[in-house]
Design an enzyme around this catalytic site. Structure first.
Site, PDB file in Angstrom:
ATOM      1  N   ASN A  19       0.831  -1.207   0.000  1.00 33.75           N
ATOM      2  CA  ASN A  19       0.000   0.000   0.000  1.00 33.75           C
ATOM      3  C   ASN A  19       0.862   1.253   0.000  1.00 33.75           C
ATOM      4  OD1 ASN A  19      -3.075  -0.468   0.174  1.00 33.75           O
ATOM      5  ND2 ASN A  19      -2.203  -2.058   1.484  1.00 33.75           N
TER       6      ASN A  19
ATOM      7  N   ARG B 282       0.128  -2.036  14.998  1.00 34.66           N
ATOM      8  CA  ARG B 282       0.174  -1.664  16.414  1.00 34.66           C
ATOM      9  C   ARG B 282      -0.976  -0.686  16.688  1.00 34.66           C
ATOM     10  NH1 ARG B 282       3.828  -2.122  20.131  1.00 34.66           N
ATOM     11  NH2 ARG B 282       5.088  -3.309  18.681  1.00 34.66           N
TER      12      ARG B 282
ATOM     13  N   HIS C 124      -8.312  -1.303   5.936  1.00 35.15           N
ATOM     14  CA  HIS C 124      -8.587  -2.614   6.533  1.00 35.15           C
ATOM     15  C   HIS C 124      -9.080  -3.535   5.421  1.00 35.15           C
ATOM     16  CE1 HIS C 124      -9.610  -5.438   9.671  1.00 35.15           C
ATOM     17  NE2 HIS C 124     -10.718  -5.685   8.994  1.00 35.15           N
TER      18      HIS C 124
ATOM     19  N   THR D 244     -10.470   6.205  14.938  1.00 36.36           N
ATOM     20  CA  THR D 244     -10.962   6.737  16.209  1.00 36.36           C
ATOM     21  C   THR D 244     -10.479   5.787  17.311  1.00 36.36           C
ATOM     22  OG1 THR D 244     -12.998   5.479  15.909  1.00 36.36           O
ATOM     23  CG2 THR D 244     -13.038   7.776  15.180  1.00 36.36           C
TER      24      THR D 244
HETATM   25  C1  GAR Z   1      -3.257  -4.678   4.037  1.00 40.18           C
HETATM   26  O1  GAR Z   1      -3.999  -5.719   3.440  1.00 40.18           O
HETATM   27  C2  GAR Z   1      -4.122  -3.952   5.051  1.00 40.18           C
HETATM   28  O2  GAR Z   1      -5.462  -3.917   4.692  1.00 40.18           O
HETATM   29  C3  GAR Z   1      -3.888  -4.782   6.281  1.00 40.18           C
HETATM   30  O3  GAR Z   1      -2.525  -5.097   6.242  1.00 40.18           O
HETATM   31  C4  GAR Z   1      -2.123  -5.258   4.882  1.00 40.18           C
HETATM   32  C5  GAR Z   1      -0.812  -4.551   4.675  1.00 40.18           C
HETATM   33  O4  GAR Z   1      -0.271  -4.856   3.438  1.00 40.18           O
HETATM   34  N1  GAR Z   1      -4.232  -4.080   7.470  1.00 40.18           N
HETATM   35  C6  GAR Z   1      -4.860  -4.645   8.500  1.00 40.18           C
HETATM   36  O5  GAR Z   1      -5.175  -5.819   8.533  1.00 40.18           O
HETATM   37  C7  GAR Z   1      -5.172  -3.702   9.641  1.00 40.18           C
HETATM   38  N2  GAR Z   1      -6.026  -4.329  10.602  1.00 40.18           N
HETATM   39  P1  GAR Z   1       0.936  -4.039   2.843  1.00 40.18           P
HETATM   40  O6  GAR Z   1       2.025  -3.964   3.933  1.00 40.18           O
HETATM   41  O7  GAR Z   1       1.389  -4.828   1.653  1.00 40.18           O
HETATM   42  O8  GAR Z   1       0.432  -2.671   2.473  1.00 40.18           O
END
Ligand code: GAR
Length: 199
Positions: free
Chosen positions: A13, A90, A108, A140
């Site tokens: 991301n 975290r 998410h 939040t």
């Molecule tokens: C993503 O899929 C994001 O939606 C998730 O971690 C991944 C990070 O991927 N986040 C969560 O699960 C938050 N609860 P990346 O490091 O390749 O961007």
């Protein structure tokens, strides 16, 4: 506007956000990448893109309070206006969130409010939903519960595995996160109660 991206893992991301900024789609500066994991690939992506990094590993601080104080100091130094959580695993304390009230976004990998927590893809897959997909929302105090900015529906195919589903969800994440960030940058998000309206 100055942005800080917080990561703990692969950083796909982060990469999508960097690419969108380079193409001129996000009209803001990505000033800083913060991570709690020294060896994560996101940090390497940041270095490659020439973005300043700040490492805040739990083991180097006596408490969560001290760790967050160090991050906040750095954010102030870099004059950060917007925090973008991109796979940052975290939880931030209520005090930290207050400092950047309505200026922290998160992505998410499930259609909130379903499947909160750290296993959004797996939990949705095992539950057997036919449609899932990522959510970008304001952060939040309550985990994964802030006003929703954008969501994208991903159909679960009969022959999907958890891995192929994850790939499809990540593809959508990489589209909607830059879009949501640019909406924030343009001042087009209006909070009305728990609704984030796009104006
Ligand atoms: C993503 O899929 C994001 O939606 C998730 O971690 C991944 C990070 O991927 N986040 C969560 O699960 C938050 N609860 P990346 O490091 O390749 O961007």
């Amino acid at each position: 506007m100055n942005i800080a991206v917080f990561c703990s893992g692969n950083g796909t991301n982060l990469q999508a956000i960097i690419d969108a900024q380079k193409k001129g789609f996000i009209k803001a500066d990505i000033r800083l990448v913060v991570s709690d994991m020294a060896e994560c690939f996101a940090m390497k992506r940041a270095e490659k893109a020439g973005i300043k990094t700040f490492l805040a590993e739990k083991k180097n601080f006596s408490s969560q309070k001290d760790l967050e104080a160090a991050i906040l100091k750095k954010l102030k130094e870099e004059k950060i206006d917007l925090i973008v959580l991109a796979g940052y695993m975290r939880l931030l304390s209520p005090d930290f969130i207050k400092e950047y009230k309505n200026k922290i976004l998160n992505i998410h990998p499930s259609l909130l409010p379903s499947f909160k927590g750290t296993r959004g893809i797996k939990d949705a897959f095992l539950y057997g939903v036919k449609i899932t997909g990522p959510t970008v929302h304001f952060v939040t105090e309550d985990m994964d519960a802030g006003p929703i900015i954008l969501q994208s529906a991903v159909a679960v195919m009969e022959d999907d595995t958890e891995e192929t589903l994850a790939e499809a969800i990540h593809r959508e994440e990489h589209k909607i996160y830059p879009r949501a960030i640019q909406l924030f940058v343009e001042g087009r998000l209006r909070l009305e109660g728990r609704r984030a309206r796009i104006i």
